[in-house]
Design a protein around this motif. Structure first.
Motif, short mmCIF file in Angstrom:
data_model
loop_
_atom_site.label_atom_id
_atom_site.label_comp_id
_atom_site.label_asym_id
_atom_site.label_seq_id
_atom_site.Cartn_x
_atom_site.Cartn_y
_atom_site.Cartn_z
N ILE A 220 4.88 -66.09 22.91
CA ILE A 220 4.19 -66.19 21.63
C ILE A 220 3.15 -65.08 21.52
N SER A 221 2.78 -64.76 20.28
CA SER A 221 1.71 -63.78 20.03
C SER A 221 0.55 -64.47 19.33
N ILE A 222 -0.64 -64.22 19.83
CA ILE A 222 -1.88 -64.64 19.17
C ILE A 222 -2.66 -63.35 18.95
N ASN A 223 -2.82 -62.95 17.69
CA ASN A 223 -3.26 -61.58 17.41
C ASN A 223 -4.66 -61.50 16.80
N PRO A 224 -5.65 -61.16 17.60
CA PRO A 224 -7.02 -61.05 17.07
C PRO A 224 -7.26 -59.77 16.27
N GLN A 225 -6.62 -58.66 16.63
CA GLN A 225 -6.84 -57.31 16.09
C GLN A 225 -8.17 -56.72 16.54
N THR A 226 -9.21 -57.52 16.59
CA THR A 226 -10.51 -57.11 17.11
C THR A 226 -11.27 -58.37 17.49
N MET A 227 -12.25 -58.22 18.37
CA MET A 227 -13.10 -59.36 18.73
C MET A 227 -14.51 -59.15 18.17
N GLN A 228 -14.60 -58.37 17.09
CA GLN A 228 -15.87 -58.12 16.41
C GLN A 228 -15.89 -58.89 15.10
N GLN A 229 -16.79 -59.86 14.98
CA GLN A 229 -16.79 -60.73 13.80
C GLN A 229 -17.03 -59.97 12.51
N LYS A 230 -17.92 -58.98 12.56
CA LYS A 230 -18.21 -58.20 11.36
C LYS A 230 -16.95 -57.52 10.83
N THR A 231 -16.15 -56.98 11.75
CA THR A 231 -14.92 -56.30 11.33
C THR A 231 -13.90 -57.29 10.80
N LEU A 232 -13.75 -58.42 11.47
CA LEU A 232 -12.82 -59.44 11.00
C LEU A 232 -13.13 -59.83 9.56
N ASP A 233 -14.41 -60.01 9.26
CA ASP A 233 -14.83 -60.39 7.91
C ASP A 233 -14.50 -59.27 6.91
N VAL B 72 -12.19 -56.85 7.02
CA VAL B 72 -10.78 -56.56 6.74
C VAL B 72 -10.02 -57.75 6.19
N GLY B 73 -10.69 -58.91 6.05
CA GLY B 73 -10.04 -60.05 5.41
C GLY B 73 -9.40 -61.05 6.34
N ARG B 74 -9.79 -61.03 7.62
CA ARG B 74 -9.27 -62.04 8.56
C ARG B 74 -10.17 -63.27 8.44
N LYS B 75 -9.58 -64.40 8.08
CA LYS B 75 -10.37 -65.60 7.81
C LYS B 75 -10.49 -66.50 9.05
N HIS B 76 -10.89 -65.89 10.16
CA HIS B 76 -11.10 -66.68 11.37
C HIS B 76 -12.24 -66.06 12.17
N SER B 77 -12.75 -66.80 13.12
CA SER B 77 -13.85 -66.32 13.94
C SER B 77 -13.35 -65.87 15.31
N VAL B 78 -14.19 -65.16 16.02
CA VAL B 78 -13.85 -64.75 17.39
C VAL B 78 -13.64 -65.99 18.25
N GLN B 79 -14.46 -67.01 18.04
CA GLN B 79 -14.32 -68.23 18.83
C GLN B 79 -12.99 -68.93 18.54
N ASP B 80 -12.51 -68.86 17.30
CA ASP B 80 -11.20 -69.44 16.96
C ASP B 80 -10.10 -68.82 17.82
#
Length: 476
Positions: A268-281, A283-291
């Motif tokens: 399986i793949s679990i894809n964070p793309q980055t572990m920086q919360q500011k960047t996730l927010d 680029v439109g990723r609706k999850h947290s680093v902790q998720d």
């Protein structure tokens, strides 16, 4: 602004992508002028920069390719001289460097000869030449396990996402917009899967890949219905790999992972793309680093022993400092494979459509090297490589994995050695024929592409037509 004016279409692809690699933030316009005297004119602000003339007959296919190579080299050399730098992959503009390398190996070249060929013919750097050869050798060994003659692979597409990332250009739709019709889509998909299983019952299924979009936008019940149908329809006697690209942590639940664990899913793949919360927010990723961490640990608890994670180098606002921290957090999770992507912005992506100047990180090369160093520290070896159009810094995407955890399907989709039957909206089947017997772009090819319509509503209403298209090549 850069204008590229070509006498023939044969020059346009290479010149655009090489010029874009040297000048990523410039707008590049292309124009075909069949009546002009020079083969190519390139104009920049301030006047003509380059004009290449040659009296030659471009109607002959061999001459066209020879002149194309000469023009490509001339423009590449001019940009090297003007900018004072060389591209990591030199003049290679295709997305599959290892396919070229493997072809040369199959023709009898040894490693030293392939290395010299890449350096002299394409100006590929020493490091990238070595990397390409290393990966091609590993790919060749992995692919030797497959049955090319009687075997095939299956792709199942789920074209929905919880949200659309700003850099994404894939054919996917918001799950919320299709919530009322997802069962209809699933019914059409299952009908197509049944037709494939029925038509290919004399062949051997080697790998299965469920991708998207985000497959885990399906509910647990829908996911179970899909996996149950696949298990019911196909023999797994020759199956080497079964991957589900679970993908976005905000769509993965313990219940869905429990459903996957009931079936012979091997990867399986679990894809964070980055572990920086500011960047996730951003680029439109609706999850947290902790998720990301929570979902990963749940998967481990349920027995998944082959988990891949994807990262992107060069996301907006990130530098090597952020990449270093992301890799540190990934190391703590200890995934079984890691894919490092260099950011690629396409016009279909939101960042591309907004015409914002995306400044590629000046130290993206450092970020990619950081990924390679961390992968080695985690005992992950490079096993597949591909490139994308408009990729940052003209770099590459590399998959690293533990020796026994490499993703076979990932290699197959790049090297086109075995038929991959693709189901779902926007999916493209690749039929590999026994020998080159059809014309494609003026050359003989043994590959047939069969495309499903991208529009989800059209896919549902025209499912019988999608099945018929496959049947013409695969089971008649």
């Amino acid at each position: 602004m850069i204008d590229i004016i070509s006498k023939d279409t044969v020059f346009m692809y290479n010149l655009y992508h090489i010029t874009k690699a040297f000048f990523p933030n410039e707008e590049i316009r292309q124009k075909l002028e069949e009546g002009q005297e020079p083969l190519v004119q390139i104009k920049m602000d301030g006047g003509t920069c380059l004009s290449l003339a040659m009296k030659t007959d471009l109607s002959d296919p061999d001459t066209r390719q020879r002149v194309k190579a000469m023009v490509t080299r001339s423009v590449y050399d001019r940009w090297c001289h003007m900018t004072g730098r060389h591209l990591a992959w030199g003049m290679l503009t295709g997305i599959r460097p290892t396919k070229l390398i493997m072809k040369k190996m199959e023709e009898g070249m040894d490693e030293k000869e392939v290395f010299a060929f890449l350096r002299s013919e394409y100006d590929v750097s020493e490091d990238k030449s070595k990397l390409g050869i290393e990966i091609a050798k590993r790919e060749k060994e992995l692919l030797s396990r497959l049955d090319y003659k009687e075997g095939y692979s299956l792709y199942v597409g789920i074209p929905f996402c919880p949200s659309i990332c700003s850099y994404c250009s894939f054919s996917s739709s918001l799950a919320s917009a299709w919530q009322g019709r997802m069962d209809e889509y699933l019914d059409a998909l299952l009908k197509e899967i049944h037709a494939v299983a029925n038509g290919m019952q004399e062949k051997h299924l080697n790998t299965i890949y469920i991708g998207g979009g985000t497959p885990t936008t399906l509910s647990a019940q829908q996911l179970e219905k899909l996996l149950e149908k696949i298990q019911e329809e196909f023999s797994f006697d020759h199956l080497l790999e079964f991957t589900i690209e679970a993908g976005r942590p905000d769509s993965i639940t313990k219940e869905k992972l429990e459903v996957m664990a009931k079936y012979p899913v091997t990867r399986i793949s679990i894809n964070p793309q980055t572990m920086q919360q500011k960047t996730l927010d951003e680029v439109g990723r609706k999850h947290s680093v902790q998720d990301i961490k929570d979902v990963f640990y749940i998967a481990r608890e349920l027995g998944f022993d082959n988990i891949n994670m994807d990262l992107i180098a060069g996301l907006p606002g990130e530098t090597s400092k952020e990449m270093e921290d992301t890799l540190r957090q990934i190391e703590m999770l200890k995934p079984d494979s890691l894919t490092i992507h260099a950011l690629a912005i396409k016009r279909a992506a939101r960042l591309g459509q907004e015409h914002k100047e995306v400044t590629m990180s000046s130290d993206i090369e450092t970020m990619i090297e950081q990924g390679a160093v961390m992968a080695e520290k985690m005992d992950l070896v490079p096993y597949y490589l591909y490139r994308q159009k408009n990729i940052a810094g003209n770099f590459e995407n590399v998959g690293y994995a533990k020796v026994d955890k490499a993703g076979i399907y990932n290699i197959l989709i790049m090297e086109e050695k075995q038929t991959i039957i693709a189901t779902g909206a926007g999916a493209t089947t690749k039929v590999v024929l026994p020998k080159k017997q059809r014309m494609e772009n003026g050359k003989k090819s043994n590959l047939v592409r069969i495309e499903n319509v991208k529009d989800i509503g059209e896919y549902i209403s025209r499912i019988d037509e999608m099945i018929e298209r496959k049947g013409e090549w695969l089971w008649r």
